[in-house]
Design a protein around this motif. Structure first.
Motif, mmCIF file in Angstrom:
data_model
loop_
_atom_site.group_PDB
_atom_site.id
_atom_site.type_symbol
_atom_site.label_atom_id
_atom_site.label_comp_id
_atom_site.label_asym_id
_atom_site.label_seq_id
_atom_site.Cartn_x
_atom_site.Cartn_y
_atom_site.Cartn_z
ATOM 1 N N ASN A 35 46.514 -6.991 -7.810
ATOM 2 C CA ASN A 35 46.102 -6.810 -6.423
ATOM 3 C C ASN A 35 46.737 -5.523 -5.897
ATOM 4 O O ASN A 35 47.928 -5.518 -5.569
ATOM 5 N N ALA A 37 46.607 -4.046 -3.102
ATOM 6 C CA ALA A 37 47.118 -4.137 -1.735
ATOM 7 C C ALA A 37 48.528 -4.740 -1.693
ATOM 8 O O ALA A 37 49.283 -4.481 -0.754
ATOM 9 N N ALA A 38 48.882 -5.522 -2.708
ATOM 10 C CA ALA A 38 50.204 -6.162 -2.749
ATOM 11 C C ALA A 38 51.085 -5.556 -3.840
ATOM 12 O O ALA A 38 52.120 -6.125 -4.185
ATOM 13 N N SER A 39 50.674 -4.409 -4.398
ATOM 14 C CA SER A 39 51.387 -3.772 -5.502
ATOM 15 C C SER A 39 51.660 -2.310 -5.169
ATOM 16 O O SER A 39 51.057 -1.751 -4.254
ATOM 17 N N SER A 40 52.554 -1.703 -5.943
ATOM 18 C CA SER A 40 52.804 -0.266 -5.773
ATOM 19 C C SER A 40 53.204 0.353 -7.104
ATOM 20 O O SER A 40 53.825 -0.305 -7.940
ATOM 21 N N THR A 153 49.578 -16.595 -7.752
ATOM 22 C CA THR A 153 49.944 -15.190 -7.898
ATOM 23 C C THR A 153 51.188 -15.090 -8.773
ATOM 24 O O THR A 153 51.964 -16.036 -8.892
ATOM 25 N N LYS A 155 54.335 -12.082 -9.920
ATOM 26 C CA LYS A 155 54.924 -10.794 -9.547
ATOM 27 C C LYS A 155 55.833 -10.283 -10.647
ATOM 28 O O LYS A 155 56.583 -11.053 -11.242
ATOM 29 N N THR A 187 51.674 -7.278 -8.356
ATOM 30 C CA THR A 187 51.320 -8.645 -7.993
ATOM 31 C C THR A 187 49.923 -8.929 -8.534
ATOM 32 O O THR A 187 48.980 -8.189 -8.258
ATOM 33 N N LYS A 189 46.742 -11.767 -9.154
ATOM 34 C CA LYS A 189 46.096 -12.989 -8.662
ATOM 35 C C LYS A 189 45.393 -13.650 -9.839
ATOM 36 O O LYS A 189 44.661 -12.990 -10.588
#
Length: 191
Positions: A35, A37-40, A153, A155, A187, A189
């Motif tokens: 995802n 949007a929830a990762s970098s 999810t 991480k 992260t 899903k």
């Protein structure tokens, strides 16, 4: 009395177990889609005498498959889009996208495909694979630390070092380090 002793031993064993082991590999097993949007995906490049610069990639995609019967058969596939690089400095961003570094116009993807996953601890693994950038492919290794699983999810915190000269991106060396330090929070899903 034996039941009481057995019950106490079971509780003691659970308390002695690392918290991360409370989530079994069987529970985490499966396929996950990263995802964004929830990762970098962040990186730093040092400079002689101190300083340097850091940046991030805004666009990427990937999948993680965790095999509960054999961790070594787990897979990671990842694609980064170098035109999405950002350092907060427009001039540097344009230079990184140019043919001097990423050549994003002619090489629009950087790909990593795992070839092996080796467990190194209760919550860590070494992920080896093939990284392809600018038409060149080399073996690379990254360390993955399991950060938890909840509600479908999963991480991970992933770190690694890559020599940019291998991929024809050695402009500015030796003033700027040949080593790119990656620091990723991923992260996934469940898919």
């Amino acid at each position: 009395m034996y039941a009481r002793i057995f019950g106490f031993a079971a509780v003691a064993a659970c308390l002695a177990m690392p918290v991360s082991a409370a989530i079994s590999l069987g529970e985490a097993a499966g396929s996950y889609t990263i995802n964004p949007a929830a990762s970098s995906i962040r990186f730093t490049i040092g400079k002689a005498g101190g300083g340097g610069f850091d940046g991030a990639f805004g666009r990427f995609k990937g999948t993680i498959r965790i095999d509960n019967s054999d961790v070594g058969r787990s897979k990671v596939d990842f694609t980064i889009y170098p035109e999405s690089v950002g350092t907060g400095q427009g001039r540097i961003d344009a230079f990184l996208r140019s043919d001097a570094v990423f050549d994003a116009a002619n090489s629009p993807e950087i790909q990593f495909r795992s070839t092996s996953v080796t467990r190194t601890g209760d919550t860590s693994a070494l992920v080896a694979g093939r990284l392809t950038a600018r038409g060149k492919t080399f073996a690379e290794k990254f360390t993955a630390e399991f950060d938890g699983s909840k509600g479908g999810t999963i991480k991970f915190h992933v770190t690694g070092k890559v020599l940019r000269s291998r991929y024809g991106m050695d402009v500015g060396t030796p003033l700027y380090s040949n080593i790119v330090n990656f620091d990723m929070s991923l992260t996934g899903k469940r898919s």
